[in-house]
Write an enzyme that holds these catalytic residues in place. Structure first.
Site, PDB file in Angstrom:
ATOM      1  N   GLU A 100       0.846  -1.199   0.000  1.00  0.00           N
ATOM      2  CA  GLU A 100       0.000   0.000   0.000  1.00  0.00           C
ATOM      3  C   GLU A 100       0.878   1.244   0.000  1.00  0.00           C
ATOM      4  OE1 GLU A 100      -2.465   1.590  -0.713  1.00  0.00           O
ATOM      5  OE2 GLU A 100      -4.022   1.596   0.820  1.00  0.00           O
ATOM      6  N   ASP A 101       0.407   2.300  -0.648  1.00  0.00           N
ATOM      7  CA  ASP A 101       1.198   3.526  -0.706  1.00  0.00           C
ATOM      8  C   ASP A 101       1.238   4.257   0.627  1.00  0.00           C
ATOM      9  OD1 ASP A 101      -1.503   4.163  -0.809  1.00  0.00           O
ATOM     10  OD2 ASP A 101      -1.374   5.417  -2.599  1.00  0.00           O
ATOM     11  N   ASP A 104      -3.435   6.211   6.548  1.00  0.00           N
ATOM     12  CA  ASP A 104      -3.836   7.460   7.195  1.00  0.00           C
ATOM     13  C   ASP A 104      -4.731   7.091   8.373  1.00  0.00           C
ATOM     14  OD1 ASP A 104      -4.278  10.256   7.372  1.00  0.00           O
ATOM     15  OD2 ASP A 104      -5.961  10.179   6.002  1.00  0.00           O
ATOM     16  N   PHE A 153      -0.835  16.424   3.756  1.00  0.00           N
ATOM     17  CA  PHE A 153      -1.285  15.724   2.552  1.00  0.00           C
ATOM     18  C   PHE A 153      -0.130  15.707   1.559  1.00  0.00           C
ATOM     19  CE2 PHE A 153      -3.480  14.875  -1.385  1.00  0.00           C
ATOM     20  CZ  PHE A 153      -4.403  13.919  -1.000  1.00  0.00           C
ATOM     21  N   ARG A 166       1.138  11.916  -9.724  1.00  0.00           N
ATOM     22  CA  ARG A 166       1.631  10.556  -9.445  1.00  0.00           C
ATOM     23  C   ARG A 166       3.033  10.362 -10.022  1.00  0.00           C
ATOM     24  NH1 ARG A 166      -2.776   7.570  -7.656  1.00  0.00           N
ATOM     25  NH2 ARG A 166      -4.765   7.981  -8.667  1.00  0.00           N
TER      26      ARG A 166
END
Ligand code: 5GP
Length: 186
Positions: A100-101, A104, A153, A166
């Protein structure tokens, strides 16, 4: 299109490559006994996945799963996770590593772990590139973590804002972004 742009670099290209190689070596050590299946979470994890698998010098297979919890252009999770595209093969009896990137609130990964565990794999491990631990709302065991960052963010290296950024080779803070405190409630 909003005026929000990538600003301060939080993780450089060189730091990413060094850490991805360290993660790859650790995963190879732990998972060598049986070829694991690496499950990349679309779309954000595709760049990380591509670099990570080349840093894991053991037999492995790959698959992808598509989840959605953020609307396009949003900076916080809707809290409702949806499966938008499923794995292409069964994972029963397999050693699974979720790639997973970013984590959060943890709601997306908690949902995905539960979903994959219900398919009776031998084991599910989790590898996350970026952890925003301050924001966690659910308890989660992460086996491999690339970087822990503060509550900002971020975009780049697969992570987007409204579909953009991206392709940046580093991870940067989105300039002018508001910092969400909670997913829901006051
Ligand atoms: P969670 O369910 O843990 O709150 O959110 C996980 C998902 O939210 C990630 O897979 C990612 O798509 C998105 N996300 C969370 N934080 C960020 C961030 O800082 N930048 C970007 N681009 N996406 C984020």
């Amino acid at each position: 299109m909003s005026g929000l742009r990538p600003g301060r670099i939080l993780v450089s290209e060189a730091e990413l490559q060094t850490r991805v190689h360290e993660l790859g070596r650790a995963i190879a050590r732990d998972c060598a006994a049986e070829a694991p299946i690496l499950v990349g979470v679309l779309q954000g994890a595709f760049l990380f996945m591509a670099d990570l698998i080349r840093a894991i010098p053991i037999d492995l297979t790959t698959d992808f799963i598509g989840l959605s919890s953020y609307g396009s252009g949003r900076q916080q999770s809707s809290g409702q996770v949806r499966l938008v595209s499923d794995l292409s093969m069964p994972i029963e009896g397999r050693q699974v590593l979720i790639v997973e990137d970013i984590v959060d609130t943890g709601l997306t990964l908690a949902y995905l772990k539960r979903n994959l565990e219900s398919r009776r794999p031998e084991r599910v491990r989790v590898c996350v590139l970026v952890d925003k631990i301050e924001r966690r709302q659910v308890e989660l065991d992460l086996d491999y973590v690339g970087f822990t960052i503060p509550n900002v963010f971020v975009v780049g290296y697969g992570l987007d804002y409204g579909g953009l950024y991206r392709n940046l080779p580093y991870i940067a803070e989105l300039e002018g972004a508001s910092v969400p405190r909670r997913v829901s409630g006051p």
